[in-house]
Motif scaffolding. Structure first.
Motif, PDB file in Angstrom:
ATOM      1  N   GLY A  10       9.972  23.802 -15.703  1.00 41.10           N
ATOM      2  CA  GLY A  10      11.099  22.902 -15.995  1.00 41.10           C
ATOM      3  C   GLY A  10      12.141  22.943 -14.898  1.00 41.10           C
ATOM      4  N   PHE A  37       4.587  21.473 -13.239  1.00 43.15           N
ATOM      5  CA  PHE A  37       3.366  21.685 -14.000  1.00 43.15           C
ATOM      6  C   PHE A  37       3.627  21.343 -15.460  1.00 43.15           C
ATOM      7  N   THR A  40       1.825  21.056 -21.386  1.00 40.90           N
ATOM      8  CA  THR A  40       0.864  20.680 -22.432  1.00 40.90           C
ATOM      9  C   THR A  40      -0.573  20.725 -21.906  1.00 40.90           C
ATOM     10  N   ALA A  60      12.279  27.180 -18.542  1.00 41.85           N
ATOM     11  CA  ALA A  60      13.441  26.289 -18.705  1.00 41.85           C
ATOM     12  C   ALA A  60      12.994  24.895 -19.110  1.00 41.85           C
ATOM     13  N   ALA A  61      11.689  24.732 -19.368  1.00 47.01           N
ATOM     14  CA  ALA A  61      11.158  23.422 -19.771  1.00 47.01           C
ATOM     15  C   ALA A  61      11.247  23.276 -21.282  1.00 47.01           C
ATOM     16  N   THR A  64      13.883  18.076 -25.087  1.00 52.13           N
ATOM     17  CA  THR A  64      15.278  18.274 -25.508  1.00 52.13           C
ATOM     18  C   THR A  64      15.919  17.026 -26.136  1.00 52.13           C
ATOM     19  N   SER A 102      15.976  29.356 -25.701  1.00 49.26           N
ATOM     20  CA  SER A 102      15.993  28.708 -27.008  1.00 49.26           C
ATOM     21  C   SER A 102      17.400  28.170 -27.317  1.00 49.26           C
ATOM     22  N   THR A 103      17.643  27.854 -28.569  1.00 53.43           N
ATOM     23  CA  THR A 103      18.798  27.019 -28.895  1.00 53.43           C
ATOM     24  C   THR A 103      19.557  27.454 -30.144  1.00 53.43           C
ATOM     25  N   ASP A 104      20.835  27.116 -30.176  1.00 59.17           N
ATOM     26  CA  ASP A 104      21.663  27.290 -31.380  1.00 59.17           C
ATOM     27  C   ASP A 104      21.170  26.402 -32.526  1.00 59.17           C
ATOM     28  N   ALA A 152      23.515  27.063 -25.946  1.00 58.07           N
ATOM     29  CA  ALA A 152      24.057  25.930 -26.706  1.00 58.07           C
ATOM     30  C   ALA A 152      24.830  24.975 -25.804  1.00 58.07           C
ATOM     31  N   TRP A 153      24.898  23.724 -26.191  1.00 56.25           N
ATOM     32  CA  TRP A 153      25.806  22.721 -25.614  1.00 56.25           C
ATOM     33  C   TRP A 153      25.800  22.752 -24.076  1.00 56.25           C
TER      34      TRP A 153
HETATM   35  N1  LIG Z   1      20.752  20.805 -23.244  1.00 54.70           N
HETATM   36  C1  LIG Z   1      21.310  21.496 -24.224  1.00 54.70           C
HETATM   37  O1  LIG Z   1      22.394  21.163 -24.714  1.00 54.70           O
HETATM   38  C2  LIG Z   1      20.648  22.734 -24.748  1.00 54.70           C
HETATM   39  C3  LIG Z   1      21.244  23.401 -25.820  1.00 54.70           C
HETATM   40  C4  LIG Z   1      20.622  24.555 -26.309  1.00 54.70           C
HETATM   41  C5  LIG Z   1      19.456  25.020 -25.739  1.00 54.70           C
HETATM   42  N2  LIG Z   1      18.896  24.318 -24.713  1.00 54.70           N
HETATM   43  C6  LIG Z   1      17.644  24.841 -24.165  1.00 54.70           C
HETATM   44  O2  LIG Z   1      17.878  25.206 -22.821  1.00 54.70           O
HETATM   45  C7  LIG Z   1      16.696  25.000 -22.053  1.00 54.70           C
HETATM   46  C8  LIG Z   1      17.012  24.157 -20.833  1.00 54.70           C
HETATM   47  O3  LIG Z   1      17.549  22.915 -21.285  1.00 54.70           O
HETATM   48  P1  LIG Z   1      18.044  21.798 -20.266  1.00 54.70           P
HETATM   49  O4  LIG Z   1      19.321  21.265 -20.802  1.00 54.70           O
HETATM   50  O5  LIG Z   1      17.973  22.310 -18.870  1.00 54.70           O
HETATM   51  O6  LIG Z   1      16.915  20.711 -20.522  1.00 54.70           O
HETATM   52  P2  LIG Z   1      16.571  19.404 -19.669  1.00 54.70           P
HETATM   53  O7  LIG Z   1      17.642  19.120 -18.687  1.00 54.70           O
HETATM   54  O8  LIG Z   1      16.193  18.368 -20.678  1.00 54.70           O
HETATM   55  O9  LIG Z   1      15.284  19.846 -18.855  1.00 54.70           O
HETATM   56  C9  LIG Z   1      14.078  20.111 -19.491  1.00 54.70           C
HETATM   57  C10 LIG Z   1      13.007  20.131 -18.426  1.00 54.70           C
HETATM   58  O10 LIG Z   1      11.758  20.345 -19.086  1.00 54.70           O
HETATM   59  C11 LIG Z   1      10.805  19.507 -18.481  1.00 54.70           C
HETATM   60  N3  LIG Z   1       9.684  19.235 -19.353  1.00 54.70           N
HETATM   61  C12 LIG Z   1       9.624  18.482 -20.471  1.00 54.70           C
HETATM   62  N4  LIG Z   1       8.361  18.413 -20.935  1.00 54.70           N
HETATM   63  C13 LIG Z   1       7.613  19.160 -20.083  1.00 54.70           C
HETATM   64  C14 LIG Z   1       6.233  19.472 -20.001  1.00 54.70           C
HETATM   65  N5  LIG Z   1       5.328  18.995 -20.887  1.00 54.70           N
HETATM   66  N6  LIG Z   1       5.791  20.249 -18.987  1.00 54.70           N
HETATM   67  C15 LIG Z   1       6.667  20.723 -18.063  1.00 54.70           C
HETATM   68  N7  LIG Z   1       7.974  20.442 -18.062  1.00 54.70           N
HETATM   69  C16 LIG Z   1       8.441  19.669 -19.073  1.00 54.70           C
HETATM   70  C17 LIG Z   1      11.587  18.230 -18.189  1.00 54.70           C
HETATM   71  O11 LIG Z   1      10.900  17.450 -17.241  1.00 54.70           O
HETATM   72  P3  LIG Z   1      11.022  15.843 -17.317  1.00 54.70           P
HETATM   73  O12 LIG Z   1      12.467  15.540 -17.139  1.00 54.70           O
HETATM   74  O13 LIG Z   1      10.154  15.414 -16.194  1.00 54.70           O
HETATM   75  O14 LIG Z   1      10.523  15.468 -18.687  1.00 54.70           O
HETATM   76  C18 LIG Z   1      12.885  18.820 -17.644  1.00 54.70           C
HETATM   77  O15 LIG Z   1      12.770  19.096 -16.280  1.00 54.70           O
HETATM   78  C19 LIG Z   1      15.682  24.385 -23.012  1.00 54.70           C
HETATM   79  O16 LIG Z   1      14.875  25.393 -23.535  1.00 54.70           O
HETATM   80  C20 LIG Z   1      16.528  23.814 -24.130  1.00 54.70           C
HETATM   81  O17 LIG Z   1      15.830  23.752 -25.351  1.00 54.70           O
HETATM   82  C21 LIG Z   1      19.461  23.209 -24.196  1.00 54.70           C
END
Ligand SMILES: NC(=O)c1ccc[n+]([C@@H]2O[C@H](COP(=O)([O-])OP(=O)(O)OC[C@H]3O[C@@H](n4cnc5c(N)ncnc54)[C@H](OP(=O)(O)O)[C@@H]3O)[C@@H](O)[C@H]2O)c1
Length: 288
Positions: A10, A37, A40, A60-61, A64, A102-104, A152-153
């Motif tokens: 990610g 990569f 899935t 970090a993928a 979301t 993971s997430t809140d 979170a957030w």
């Molecule tokens: N954003 C939030 O507010 C938040 C809050 C709590 C926890 N989190 C957690 O924090 C972590 C990082 O979040 P983030 O905000 O950095 O998320 P993000 O900006 O949405 O990035 C997620 C990444 O995962 C990639 N991804 C999605 N499907 C994939 C697959 N099948 N194979 C490989 N890569 C894939 C996406 O690629 P594409 O863009 O090409 O799909 C993207 O680069 C995650 O675990 C999320 O659940 C986020």
């Protein structure tokens, strides 16, 4: 001593990008950003990890899109549960450790005081449930050879997030109504990335919580974005931000009303305390 070899899944996301910007001394990042990569694809995941032979993998993928997940649970589970499981299995067979994020949203938001790592998850929607399922799979496969950090957030200067949306809407509209009855902790992806690196360097294991310090409602956060962005000359005109209730802004997925996470043990374990969210926000806005 040789560098710790780390593979980031990610790497194009908010956290993934900040991980690349903040690589500490003693770490070699294995995959260049253009080599993605697909989590899935079991064969691809296994062969990449076999060939790169990382010491650590940071996951970090994630899928979301919280609201979209309600109508497409298969996609959310394919990445957040099954993809995380594939990474964990590949890590187990190659001897790598895994840092999983993971997430809140695994919590129902009813507690009213900061969630402890051992509190019972009770997700309100598909996204939270799929992430919770991923946490369980990863822990089951790797035991103490993995660390899970709930956050979170998250926002950053890259990607789609609340801060970027607010800046756009504040430039377009004279008035905005923002939900004031959901409380959490805004977290700059850069702070989270630094915590992840500290986790790798200190061989962290088990369940942890990391966000920036302090709490806010989405309304408080929007007011701060308006004030800080105006001070930096990022907004062309004034915009009035008004508090509204969750019921006035219905979304397909229910959100926890209160999702503040207790970070105290993690801050101790990492020897690193979160910065207050408002100073982190100021730094992020200064980058724009
Ligand atoms: N954003 C939030 O507010 C938040 C809050 C709590 C926890 N989190 C957690 O924090 C972590 C990082 O979040 P983030 O905000 O950095 O998320 P993000 O900006 O949405 O990035 C997620 C990444 O995962 C990639 N991804 C999605 N499907 C994939 C697959 N099948 N194979 C490989 N890569 C894939 C996406 O690629 P594409 O863009 O090409 O799909 C993207 O680069 C995650 O675990 C999320 O659940 C986020």
């Amino acid at each position: 001593m040789s560098d710790i070899k780390v593979l980031v899944a990610g790497s194009g996301g908010q956290l993934g990008s900040e991980l690349q910007r903040t690589v500490p001394a003693g770490v070699t990042l294995l995959a260049p950003p253009e080599v993605g990569f697909d989590l899935t694809d079991a064969a691809q995941v296994q062969s990449l990890i076999n060939s790169l032979d990382p010491d650590w993998i940071i996951n970090a993928a994630a899928y979301t899109a919280v609201d979209k997940a309600e109508e497409d649970p298969d996609s959310a589970y394919a990445v957040n549960r099954d993809g995380a499981g594939l990474l964990a299995s590949a890590a187990a067979s190659s001897g790598a450790r895994l840092l999983h994020i993971s997430t809140d949203f695994v919590f129902n938001g009813q507690k009213g005081s900061p969630y402890l790592v051992g509190d019972q998850p009770d997700p309100l929607g598909v996204y939270g449930a799929s992430k919770q399922a991923g946490d369980e799979v990863v822990s089951k496969i790797l035991g103490d050879r993995c660390a899970i950090i709930r956050t979170a957030w998250v926002y950053s200067s890259l990607g789609n997030n609340f801060v970027k949306t607010m800046l756009r809407l504040m430039g377009e509209r004279d008035q905005l109504g923002i939900v004031a009855d959901q409380i959490g902790s805004p977290t700059w992806a850069n702070s989270l990335a630094r915590a992840c690196w500290r986790a790798v360097l200190s061989d962290l294991s088990g369940m942890h919580h990391w966000t920036d310090a302090g709490v806010a409602s989405w309304y408080d956060f929007a007011v701060a974005i308006h004030e800080e962005a105006s001070a930096l000359g990022l907004l062309p005109k004034p915009c009035v931000v008004k508090p509204i209730r969750t019921e006035d802004y219905p979304t397909p997925a229910a959100r926890p009303a209160y999702s503040v996470l207790d970070k105290t043990p993690t801050w101790q374990a990492l020897g690193l305390e979160g910065e207050h969210w408002r100073s982190a926000l100021r730094k992020m806005l200064a980058e724009l």
